[in-house]
Write an enzyme that holds these catalytic residues in place. Structure first.
Site: not given
Ligand code: DHE
Length: 553
Positions: A331, A374, A51, A54-55, A92
């Site tokens: 993001h 994204h 939760c 989002c919240h 939701m």
């Molecule tokens: Fe990420 C980058 C946040 C879920 C793989 N992810 C980022 C960035 C943020 C972020 C803020 C940028 C960082 C930067 O550039 O300084 N990611 C989040 C979340 O909040 C989210 C949505 C959910 C969570 O609870 O974490 C989330 N992310 C994921 C995944 O489920 C992914 C697909 C698989 C994993 O490894 O967790 C994932 N995020 C990535 C990757 C990057 C990334 C591979 C960097 C991409 C790049 O090319 O630089």
């Protein structure tokens, strides 16, 4: 243009680590039912995992509604219970009827949100210092590269659920080493010199690996909070490797650290006013961070307040921060091909924000026309009609949008969406190309259709006419090529090798199932190699040293 919106898996931050925190159950005033400590612990875990994204941790609302006790007690138990049970069209989820929460869990969650929110602990300099460890002091490290690794073509691969990274040689595909890092490790970033690899876990643990050592290993480590997603290093000429920075989701703050030891030097809280309403937000999370190539500054995305901080690191005692009013729910994002402009998604607002990193100003805020952009770091290429553009795909629909990035040569199109066309489907997370490549790759990782999430769309850049007709694409059956039949593996995040001849995709399967990395020849679009190894547990992000160091994408 209209784009088919598509259902997608939910992709909101979940605060997994906070879910492990033991917090004390609050008392309940008259008319509100108290929870036992055991019920409260269970509710807390559910709340942080499902939760809070989002919240908000403090329930003040973000993409979801505020759920503070003044509001929830007004709504009452029956209303809250049916909302949690059945969900709403506004987003939701139907936690009860979908079977994701049991009837008992729906009951305690309805009671839980009527109680005062549990506040996880703060994480100031005292805690940072407690967790900071220099394993090999700078003076005990080599003064030159001591191994025969081809560091420029090394890939750091996130092994998400193993809490590890794999260092893989880009030439031989050999796994050179597996290194333990933070929990649910998230991203890797390189220091400007290409020597130090920084890795951050969702548990806010930063590990610094010295790639010059005979046996590259962690030389310093620190925990900068309880939940985090981003780490970066100083990239400005004259300041290479001098500083590192990490941004946290909880507590909402970022910290500047010494680039050789990770000693925490300066913590900046991001709590403050939302840029437009100018009302207070108690937990604005830090999203993407980028080291500017034009000024000695870090560019820091602050999600809930919609602000971008340009943090001047030349004088930490007299810290100068330029605060830019951007857009809420910032993001991810990356630089344009000149490295002067930072383009980033305000995802829940469907917008791209452009910052001129040379002037230190807001350049534009542009609607992508799609649902939830994204971009990852985005993809830069020369469009046959529109000149230099930067691409993003979308989570909420099948569209790829191109924004013009050349205010000098193509002033009419600068910071406008010049074209938008469909790829495989919604649920896309990353786009990728490389300078000189004729291909734009678009994944569809979170698409609910297993065949779509197992494939990648490839567009020929030279066939993009820009006349309003949608460019055709080729579909690469990446999972089929990996010959993995168990589970529902998803293809995620293309990354090029050092000289741009191959692009690597992760085949991301369940923790106990087989995963792989599939290497595609960029010229022929044919399968070149499949990396399989029992140590490759849940591979996701891949970071080529040269591309990450030089922001090449
Ligand atoms: Fe990420 C980058 C946040 C879920 C793989 N992810 C980022 C960035 C943020 C972020 C803020 C940028 C960082 C930067 O550039 O300084 N990611 C989040 C979340 O909040 C989210 C949505 C959910 C969570 O609870 O974490 C989330 N992310 C994921 C995944 O489920 C992914 C697909 C698989 C994993 O490894 O967790 C994932 N995020 C990535 C990757 C990057 C990334 C591979 C960097 C991409 C790049 O090319 O630089």
């Amino acid at each position: 243009k209209d784009h088919a919106t598509q259902p997608q898996d939910r992709y909101e931050p979940s605060l997994d680590i906070l879910a492990q925190e033991q917090l004390e159950a609050p008392g309940a005033p008259e008319g509100v039912e108290a929870l036992s400590q055991a019920e409260f612990d269970e509710a807390n875990k559910i709340y942080f995992e499902r939760c809070a994204g989002c919240h908000g941790v403090l329930r003040k609302g973000a993409t979801g509604k505020a759920l503070t006790p003044d509001l929830t007690r007004e709504l009452g138990y029956d209303y809250l219970h049916s909302f949690i049970e059945y969900g709403s069209p506004a987003g939701m989820p139907n936690w009860g009827t979908s079977g994701q929460l049991t009837p008992e869990q729906v009951d305690i969650m309805a009671k839980y949100v009527m109680l005062e929110p549990a506040v996880p602990p703060e994480w100031g300099m005292d805690k940072m210092k407690e967790t900071w460890e220099v394993i090999v002091a700078p003076e005990d490290r080599p003064t030159e590269k001591m191994n025969d690794w081809d560091l420029g073509n090394l890939f750091s691969v996130t092994l998400r659920d193993a809490g590890q990274i794999a260092l893989i040689d880009g030439g031989s595909y050999e796994i050179k080493k597996i290194i333990d890092t933070g929990y649910a490790v998230h991203i890797s970033r390189m220091s400007a010199s290409g020597r130090y690899l920084m890795v951050i876990g969702r548990d806010a643990k930063v590990d610094m690996i010295d790639l010059w050592m005979e046996d590259p290993s962690v030389v310093a480590t620190i925990k900068v909070g309880s939940e985090a997603r981003s780490v970066e290093t100083s990239k400005m000429e004259g300041w290479e490797d001098k500083y590192a920075i990490a941004g946290a989701y909880w507590p909402p703050q970022y910290v500047i650290m010494d680039g050789a030891t990770l000693e925490p030097l300066k913590i900046v809280s991001t709590r403050g006013m939302i840029y437009d309403e100018q009302t207070y937000h108690p937990e604005p999370r830090v999203a993407a961070i980028l080291g500017s190539h034009y000024r000695p500054e870090f560019i820091v995305n602050i999600k809930e307040t919609g602000k971008i901080h340009l943090v001047d690191y030349t004088d930490l005692k007299n810290l100068k921060i330029t605060e830019i009013e951007a857009e809420r729910f910032l993001h991810d994002g990356g630089l344009d091909s000149s490295h002067r402009y930072f383009i980033t998604a305000a995802n829940a607002r469907g917008k791209l924000v452009v910052i001129d990193t040379k002037e230190g100003t807001l350049e534009a805020v542009t609607d992508t026309g799609g649902e939830t952009p994204h971009p990852g770091r985005g993809a830069n290429f020369e469009h046959p009609t529109f000149g230099p553009v930067w691409a993003t795909s979308h989570l909420g629909d099948d569209s790829v949008a191109l924004i013009g990035t050349d205010p000098e040569g193509h002033a009419d199109q600068a910071w406008k969406i010049v074209d938008s066309f469909p790829a495989l489907g919604g649920g896309s997370l990353f786009v990728k190309t490389y300078p000189g490549s004729n291909h734009l790759y678009v994944d569809a990782t979170l698409n609910p259709d297993a065949e779509i999430s197992a494939s990648v769309a490839v567009f020929d850049i030279d066939k993009m006419t820009g006349d309003g007709t949608d460019p055709e694409f080729t579909t690469l059956p990446i999972v089929e090529w990996a010959e993995i039949t168990d589970g529902q593996p998803r293809v995620v995040q293309g990354e090029f090798n050092k000289d741009g001849t191959e692009v690597w995709f992760s085949v991301w399967n369940g923790k106990d199932q087989e995963s792989a990395i599939v290497v595609v020849d960029d010229k022929t679009l044919e399968l070149k190699h499949v990396i399989k190894d029992e140590r490759l547990v849940t591979p996701t992000g891949k970071f080529n040293v040269t591309n990450t160091m030089g922001d090449i994408y």
